[in-house]
Design a protein around this motif. Structure first.
Motif, mmCIF file in Angstrom:
data_model
loop_
_atom_site.group_PDB
_atom_site.id
_atom_site.type_symbol
_atom_site.label_atom_id
_atom_site.label_comp_id
_atom_site.label_asym_id
_atom_site.label_seq_id
_atom_site.Cartn_x
_atom_site.Cartn_y
_atom_site.Cartn_z
ATOM 1 N N ALA A 1 39.900 45.824 44.884
ATOM 2 C CA ALA A 1 39.346 45.773 43.361
ATOM 3 C C ALA A 1 40.971 44.955 42.558
ATOM 4 C CB ALA A 1 39.326 47.299 43.627
ATOM 5 N N VAL A 2 42.176 45.807 43.128
ATOM 6 C CA VAL A 2 43.199 45.253 42.456
ATOM 7 C C VAL A 2 43.084 43.370 42.509
ATOM 8 C CG1 VAL A 2 45.922 45.108 41.863
ATOM 9 C CG2 VAL A 2 44.685 47.159 42.831
ATOM 10 N N MET A 3 42.820 43.463 43.730
ATOM 11 C CA MET A 3 43.327 41.314 43.561
ATOM 12 C C MET A 3 41.536 40.801 42.572
ATOM 13 S SD MET A 3 42.407 39.305 46.612
ATOM 14 C CE MET A 3 40.523 39.083 46.823
ATOM 15 N N ALA A 4 40.635 41.520 42.483
ATOM 16 C CA ALA A 4 39.641 41.383 41.356
ATOM 17 C C ALA A 4 40.116 41.377 40.020
ATOM 18 C CB ALA A 4 38.414 42.167 41.899
ATOM 19 N N GLY B 1 45.724 33.694 40.418
ATOM 20 C CA GLY B 1 45.419 32.901 41.797
ATOM 21 C C GLY B 1 44.154 32.405 41.533
ATOM 22 N N PRO B 2 44.365 31.544 42.483
ATOM 23 C CA PRO B 2 43.025 30.191 42.594
ATOM 24 C C PRO B 2 41.722 31.047 43.129
ATOM 25 C CG PRO B 2 44.822 29.880 44.571
ATOM 26 C CD PRO B 2 45.070 31.508 44.054
ATOM 27 N N ALA B 3 40.707 30.299 42.565
ATOM 28 C CA ALA B 3 39.437 31.046 43.055
ATOM 29 C C ALA B 3 38.720 30.904 44.449
ATOM 30 C CB ALA B 3 37.844 30.136 42.314
ATOM 31 N N TRP B 4 39.266 29.708 45.563
ATOM 32 C CA TRP B 4 39.133 29.656 46.496
ATOM 33 C C TRP B 4 39.926 31.008 47.359
ATOM 34 C CZ3 TRP B 4 42.484 29.002 50.442
ATOM 35 C CH2 TRP B 4 43.511 28.806 49.103
ATOM 36 N N ALA B 5 41.022 31.403 46.878
ATOM 37 C CA ALA B 5 41.758 32.063 47.744
ATOM 38 C C ALA B 5 41.022 33.219 47.772
ATOM 39 C CB ALA B 5 43.088 32.084 47.548
ATOM 40 N N PHE B 6 40.714 33.496 45.785
ATOM 41 C CA PHE B 6 39.760 35.316 46.072
ATOM 42 C C PHE B 6 39.095 35.765 46.282
ATOM 43 C CE2 PHE B 6 36.364 37.062 43.410
ATOM 44 C CZ PHE B 6 37.341 38.414 42.927
ATOM 45 N N TRP B 7 37.985 34.241 46.583
ATOM 46 C CA TRP B 7 36.745 34.216 47.491
ATOM 47 C C TRP B 7 36.745 34.234 48.585
ATOM 48 C CZ3 TRP B 7 33.049 36.601 44.481
ATOM 49 C CH2 TRP B 7 33.339 36.389 43.217
ATOM 50 N N VAL C 1 50.762 39.593 41.069
ATOM 51 C CA VAL C 1 49.915 41.153 41.937
ATOM 52 C C VAL C 1 48.946 40.440 42.677
ATOM 53 C CG1 VAL C 1 48.664 42.728 40.966
ATOM 54 C CG2 VAL C 1 50.391 43.064 39.292
ATOM 55 N N PHE C 2 48.110 39.641 42.104
ATOM 56 C CA PHE C 2 47.341 38.827 43.086
ATOM 57 C C PHE C 2 47.661 38.678 44.457
ATOM 58 C CE2 PHE C 2 44.901 34.941 44.806
ATOM 59 C CZ PHE C 2 43.289 35.675 44.720
ATOM 60 N N TRP C 3 48.946 37.657 44.735
ATOM 61 C CA TRP C 3 48.420 37.183 45.936
ATOM 62 C C TRP C 3 49.441 38.580 46.935
ATOM 63 C CZ3 TRP C 3 47.569 33.215 47.718
ATOM 64 C CH2 TRP C 3 47.092 31.887 46.992
ATOM 65 N N ILE C 4 50.211 39.722 46.422
ATOM 66 C CA ILE C 4 50.562 40.865 46.880
ATOM 67 C C ILE C 4 49.625 41.563 47.802
ATOM 68 C CG2 ILE C 4 51.971 43.370 46.690
ATOM 69 C CD1 ILE C 4 53.962 41.928 45.602
ATOM 70 N N SER C 5 48.398 41.774 46.437
ATOM 71 C CA SER C 5 46.887 42.676 46.999
ATOM 72 C C SER C 5 46.230 41.966 47.851
ATOM 73 C CB SER C 5 46.559 42.649 45.796
ATOM 74 O OG SER C 5 45.879 41.371 44.782
ATOM 75 N N LEU C 6 46.299 40.671 48.054
ATOM 76 C CA LEU C 6 45.744 39.471 48.823
ATOM 77 C C LEU C 6 46.149 39.789 50.444
ATOM 78 C CD1 LEU C 6 44.147 35.837 48.415
ATOM 79 C CD2 LEU C 6 45.660 36.178 49.980
#
Length: 285
Positions: free
Chosen positions: A59-62, A71-77, A6-11
């Motif tokens: 928001a979904v990624m968050a 997911g890794p923090a660097w990718a999220f931020w 979900v994280f990578w798809i939303s990213l």
């Protein structure tokens, strides 16, 4: 594992949606890449919907990252910062940096204007019932739209719409089929300004004064300006150019628009940046 997916798809989706939005409506993006007109028109018509989709994906990624450790923090931020830039920059650029002055333009006496304008400077003039107002290219370049709160010679909806890329100022009565338009400045394409009818979300071509949906398709499948008497669009209002010196002689009681520096230091800084970007953009043309 599921939340990682979900994280990578939303990213990825958020980056694609945000990047496409910035490409089409970022304005300065056209300094670095070619933007197709059809894509820009689609982006204007779907601005709010696209923004909601992009922020929804963020928001979904968050939720996946902050709530379930996906997911890794660097990718999220990094993604959060870029998506915020993709959607935030066009809004700040258009609605704060290029804030229009329809109904809010400040007009001053000729005596006051002499302190700021060279007599040889070309001014764009709009007149009604003996009431004349002059506008320099500089004072129109950033706001694009100008009119006074009290209208002009008894007409409330007369406006100047100016595109610095085309060096073209048009006078319009901001109505279509008798209905007053609430107009926004939204983009420029092909060296011509695109406005938007806020009530319908439909783009308006500056040079035509017509909503894109009202343009008539021709035999080649393209939409073109309708110049017939019964055209659906904003009625043209005559404008003309003269030197500021000539304006003073022709209209001694006329008024002149001046964009004096604002008191808010942040807005003043933004205005300085916008002016610098406009100078660079005009130099390229």
């Amino acid at each position: 594992m599921a939340w990682d997916i979900v994280f990578w798809i939303s990213l990825i989706s958020a980056m694609i949606v945000g990047g496409t939005f910035f490409r089409d409506l970022g304005d300065v993006s056209q300094m670095f890449m070619k933007v197709k007109r059809d894509n820009m028109i689609r982006a204007i018509r779907n601005e709010k919907r696209t923004t909601l989709i992009g922020l929804g994906l963020l928001a979904v990624m968050a939720i996946a990252h902050l709530g379930f450790g996906a997911g890794p923090a660097w990718a999220f931020w990094t993604t959060a910062a870029l998506v915020a830039l993709f959607f935030g920059f066009p809004w700040v650029w258009l609605h704060i940096g290029l804030r229009h002055q329809r109904g809010t333009a400040q007009y001053y006496s000729i005596e006051e204007a002499r302190k700021f304008i060279n007599p040889a400077t070309s001014v764009l003039v709009i007149e009604n019932a003996g009431d004349a107002r002059a506008h320099t290219d500089y004072d129109l370049a950033r706001p694009h739209l100008a009119s006074a709160p009290d209208g002009l010679g008894g007409e409330k909806n007369l406006i100047i719409a100016y595109c610095s890329m085309a060096n073209l100022g048009m006078g319009y009565k901001a109505e279509i089929e008798g209905k007053t338009l609430d107009i926004d400045v939204l983009a420029q394409h092909g060296n011509n300004l695109l406005l938007r009818d806020k009530s319908t979300g439909e783009p308006i071509q500056h040079i035509y004064g017509q909503r894109i949906c009202d343009l008539k398709p021709s035999s080649d499948g393209q939409s073109h300006c309708d110049l017939t008497a019964g055209r659906v669009g904003m009625p043209y209002w005559p404008t003309f150019r003269m030197s500021f010196r000539a304006f003073q002689k022709a209209y001694p009681k006329g008024t002149v628009v001046l964009n004096k520096p604002v008191g808010n230091p942040l807005l003043r800084l933004i205005d300085m940046v916008i002016d610098a970007v406009l100078v660079v953009s005009l130099a390229q043309h």
